[in-house]
Motif scaffolding. Structure first.
Motif: not given
Length: 351
Positions: A5-13, A15-17, A104-118
């Motif tokens: 899955e990551l081989r497919r998704t990482l190139p298009l993601a 940085p936080d994703e 409370s992680s900026v990267e996790y919450l933003h990378g998951l799409g829970i937070v749109d604008d960090p």
């Protein structure tokens, strides 16, 4: 499957994703593994009590005691569910222990799409008076956040006593009404332990104590061999190692060597265990640990390389009497788990 899955998704993601994707891979491992990236944390830390997520540390002290309701419009229960696959863990306690930083992680919450604008995370808190407030909290790098907020574990505060004094490696007191010697063991140390063991023996010798309560709820990882004198003292004294003579309080912070100590006491004594299950399985992986540096990102995955191979297949050291702390009790300065252990008036052990 995750690698494919990551081989497919990482190139298009983004940085936080990508960070979230790698965390989801590490999340398949055990509770003694972790993923290191340039994480940033919003200026608070919340604890998952039995009655919800509540702030225990914050740059704004007025936030402490408030309940976290939602993040970026997503209810906190759904945020927790989205974060759980990113946490390497052996069991439920391990996940609860590992969820606090991601919450409370900026990267996790933003990378998951829970937070749109960090810069505008939209945290909704409910204050103790029932009013709600929406805050766009600032953030800082992980090391600064830990230092400035004084993060030394999962649960911190000025009360109750066991939490307020968790920074002390060892402390004791005699509970005169119940003739119980309370032994609080928070860190692996050679300093103060001989004196504490001598005080315990003296209390048993002169009859001022007839039983012992060991509180190790806030004992995390470290050099478990330094706990051997304590384990030996509790297991070799027949006044303690008997039915009703020893109660051991355990919890979700007993990672790594903390679980090893709990397992040793379980094997060598007749103790009644009270609290929450340990966050690691009985025969959990331990350090020495190996850092695997990822070639393209420079991020690091750390994995343990050692186990005792005891053959104990239990997913945790489970309490005989499960008891979880509520925010209502904690912020009122109450410790019902310790109160029950001292009085000996415990609910019936779990079958």
């Amino acid at each position: 499957a995750k690698l494919a899955e990551l081989r497919r998704t990482l190139p298009l993601a983004t940085p936080d994703e990508q960070i979230v994707g790698m965390a989801s891979l590490v999340g398949l491992l055990d509770t003694h593994s972790w993923f290191t990236a340039p994480f940033h944390e919003y200026d608070f830390m919340a604890y998952p009590f039995a009655d919800g997520w509540f702030v225990v540390r914050a740059r704004d002290p007025a936030l402490v005691g408030s309940q976290l309701v939602s993040v970026g419009g997503t209810p906190v229960a759904r945020v927790e569910a989205a974060l759980r696959p990113l946490v390497p863990a052996d069991n439920e306690s391990g996940e609860l222990d590992g969820l606090q930083y991601p919450m409370s992680s900026v990267e996790y919450l933003h990378g998951l799409g829970i937070v749109d604008d960090p810069a505008r995370p939209g945290f909704v808190f409910e204050r103790p008076d029932g009013s709600q407030v929406t805050l766009d909290l600032a953030s800082t790098d992980l090391a600064t956040w830990e230092q400035e907020l004084g993060i030394i574990g999962d649960l911190m505060g000025d009360a109750p006593e066991a939490v307020a004094r968790r920074g002390e490696p060892v402390w004791t007191r005699l509970d005169k009404p119940t003739r119980t010697f309370l032994f609080s063991y928070n860190d692996y140390t050679e300093t103060g332990l001989p004196e504490a063991l001598a005080a315990m023996k003296a209390a048993l010798d002169d009859g001022s104590a007839t039983r012992v309560v060991l509180d190790m709820r806030y004992l995390r990882g470290g050099n478990g061999g330094l706990a051997d004198p304590l384990i030996d003292a509790l297991s070799s004294d027949k006044r303690i190692n008997r039915a009703g003579g020893l109660t051991v309080m355990i919890g979700r912070e007993n990672v790594s060597a903390g679980t090893v100590v709990a397992a040793a006491l379980d094997a060598k004594t007749q103790a009644v265990f009270v609290g929450e299950q340990t966050p690691a399985r009985a025969d959990n992986f331990l350090c020495e640990c190996t850092d695997i540096k990822l070639m393209n990102s420079g991020f690091t995955v750390t994995v343990p390389t050692y186990a005792n191979h005891t053959g104990d297949t239990r997913s945790s050291i489970a309490p005989d009497v499960p008891m979880a702390l509520t925010a209502a009790d904690f912020f009122a300065g109450k410790d019902p788990v310790l109160a029950a252990a001292l009085s000996g008036d415990l609910p019936s052990p779990a079958p």
